[in-house]
Design an enzyme around this catalytic site. Structure first.
Site, PDB file in Angstrom:
ATOM      1  CG  LEU A  33      -1.918  -1.167   1.295  1.00 15.78           C
ATOM      2  CD1 LEU A  33      -2.820  -1.010   2.526  1.00 15.78           C
ATOM      3  CD2 LEU A  33      -2.766  -1.300   0.030  1.00 15.78           C
ATOM      4  CG  HIS A  34       0.979   3.438  -3.247  1.00 14.37           C
ATOM      5  ND1 HIS A  34      -0.108   4.161  -3.667  1.00 14.37           N
ATOM      6  CD2 HIS A  34       1.126   2.434  -4.157  1.00 14.37           C
ATOM      7  CE1 HIS A  34      -0.585   3.652  -4.785  1.00 14.37           C
ATOM      8  NE2 HIS A  34       0.132   2.585  -5.100  1.00 14.37           N
ATOM      9  CG  HIS A  37      -3.125   1.262  -2.456  1.00 10.21           C
ATOM     10  ND1 HIS A  37      -1.765   1.053  -2.502  1.00 10.21           N
ATOM     11  CD2 HIS A  37      -3.641   0.552  -3.490  1.00 10.21           C
ATOM     12  CE1 HIS A  37      -1.471   0.251  -3.515  1.00 10.21           C
ATOM     13  NE2 HIS A  37      -2.577  -0.066  -4.137  1.00 10.21           N
TER      14      HIS A  37
HETATM   15  P1  AMP Z   1      -3.567  -2.097  -6.989  1.00 10.94           P
HETATM   16  O1  AMP Z   1      -3.192  -2.482  -5.603  1.00 10.94           O
HETATM   17  O2  AMP Z   1      -2.421  -1.611  -7.810  1.00 10.94           O
HETATM   18  O3  AMP Z   1      -4.397  -3.146  -7.677  1.00 10.94           O
HETATM   19  O4  AMP Z   1      -4.507  -0.844  -6.846  1.00 10.94           O
HETATM   20  C1  AMP Z   1      -5.663  -0.877  -6.056  1.00 10.94           C
HETATM   21  C2  AMP Z   1      -6.509   0.347  -6.366  1.00 10.94           C
HETATM   22  O5  AMP Z   1      -5.743   1.516  -6.046  1.00 10.94           O
HETATM   23  C3  AMP Z   1      -6.878   0.434  -7.851  1.00 10.94           C
HETATM   24  O6  AMP Z   1      -8.230   0.884  -7.965  1.00 10.94           O
HETATM   25  C4  AMP Z   1      -5.913   1.440  -8.371  1.00 10.94           C
HETATM   26  O7  AMP Z   1      -6.376   2.148  -9.501  1.00 10.94           O
HETATM   27  C5  AMP Z   1      -5.739   2.364  -7.175  1.00 10.94           C
HETATM   28  N1  AMP Z   1      -4.481   3.092  -7.273  1.00 10.94           N
HETATM   29  C6  AMP Z   1      -3.269   2.564  -7.569  1.00 10.94           C
HETATM   30  N2  AMP Z   1      -2.338   3.544  -7.636  1.00 10.94           N
HETATM   31  C7  AMP Z   1      -2.989   4.698  -7.390  1.00 10.94           C
HETATM   32  C8  AMP Z   1      -2.579   6.063  -7.329  1.00 10.94           C
HETATM   33  N3  AMP Z   1      -1.328   6.429  -7.550  1.00 10.94           N
HETATM   34  N4  AMP Z   1      -3.513   6.991  -7.041  1.00 10.94           N
HETATM   35  C9  AMP Z   1      -4.803   6.627  -6.821  1.00 10.94           C
HETATM   36  N5  AMP Z   1      -5.256   5.366  -6.870  1.00 10.94           N
HETATM   37  C10 AMP Z   1      -4.361   4.412  -7.151  1.00 10.94           C
END
Ligand code: AMP
Length: 282
Positions: A33-34, A37
């Site tokens: 997570l960042h 998220h």
């Molecule tokens: P992931 O863990 O990469 O599958 O991402 C989970 C959710 O977080 C997805 O809906 C992504 O589009 C969203 N997400 C990932 N990176 C970002 C970001 N930099 N800013 C906003 N939402 C994000």
């Protein structure tokens, strides 16, 4: 915050908190997570009574086995971040909880052209896996609102289409892209960038920003060639840079062709694949 590893326990808890005038917000993630998220969690917590987050590195959406193996996994840190956020329950299942033996978790939605461009063209089977996992998680959580990031623009468009076709009772909320101070879109994969590519990576956002800012100054075709050249000169391997209609995701040939236009890019920075996008109009 509650932590559930079994679907049944999550569902039992949800049953106790669900109720009239109570809203459940759901944020599916793959962990590591960042702040991107966490911005989704914040938005959900602000608008709903309860927020559920899932962390599941979904094997069915990885077309590249090495990418799945190398996907960063930081569960202890993720839990710590979530405990200090507005998340009420974390679902951290094993593969067998999401895909129990004997359960047909396939999703019958015809995406047509939506899934044939961009990520769909370069990552065969990816969106079938994404739909499968999001559909399954939605079945388990039954949220009122689903939070997804604009960062994965095509993904949210496809999930929106799945919700529409299957008439799922959930509202999709698309959240803005959270960026590092230098413009790089936050991504779990960024930690795998070499120091050299990490310092070059903001170029991707600079290119997209310039297209947005000066869109009228060049044709769509000229911008695409320019962007490809910029990326290649800096040592990236661009897979695509498309300027598309934000609803149909089909490439436009002129900025006047639609009121909703998005520029999307995927490029390899060494062995790390980065994606980003910007809404040019709309
Ligand atoms: P992931 O863990 O990469 O599958 O991402 C989970 C959710 O977080 C997805 O809906 C992504 O589009 C969203 N997400 C990932 N990176 C970002 C970001 N930099 N800013 C906003 N939402 C994000």
């Amino acid at each position: 915050m509650y932590l559930f590893q079994r679907s049944e326990d999550l569902q039992n808890w949800l049953q106790t908190v669900r109720g009239h005038n109570r809203k459940i917000g759901f944020v599916p993630t793959m962990g590591a997570l960042h702040a991107g998220h966490l911005s989704l969690i914040d938005q959900s917590a602000a608008a709903n009574t309860f927020t559920v987050c899932s962390i599941f590195v979904n094997p069915t959406q990885f077309n590249d086995h090495t990418d799945l193996e190398k996907y960063p996994r930081t569960p202890a840190r993720d839990i710590e971040l979530l405990v200090n956020s507005g998340c009420d329950a974390l679902f951290l299942p094993a593969v067998g909880e999401v895909y129990p033996e004997g359960l047909d978790t396939g999703v019958d939605v015809s995406l047509g052209q939506l899934a044939e461009v961009m990520e769909g063209a370069f990552r065969p089977g990816h969106f079938a896996g994404v739909m499968q996992v999001v559909h399954r998680l939605l079945q388990l959580v039954l949220p009122d609102r689903l939070y997804m990031g604009q960062k994965d623009f095509q993904q949210q468009a496809i999930i929106q289409e799945m919700i529409r076709q299957l008439e799922l009772p959930v509202e999709l909320v698309m959240a803005d892209i959270v960026r590092e101070a230098d413009g790089l879109a936050m991504s779990s994969r960024n930690v795998r960038l070499s120091p050299e590519f990490r310092s070059k990576a903001p170029l991707i956002h600079e290119i997209l920003s310039q297209i947005k800012q000066d869109s009228e100054e060049r044709s769509v075709a000229e911008w695409k060639t320019w962007a490809h050249n910029q990326l290649e000169q800096a040592g990236f391997r661009p897979e695509y840079l498309e300027i598309v209609d934000g609803k149909t995701l089909q490439p436009v040939s002129s900025f006047k062709e639609s009121k909703y236009i998005v520029a999307c890019v995927a490029a390899w920075a060494g062995d790390v694949r980065l994606i980003d996008n910007v809404i040019v109009r709309g």
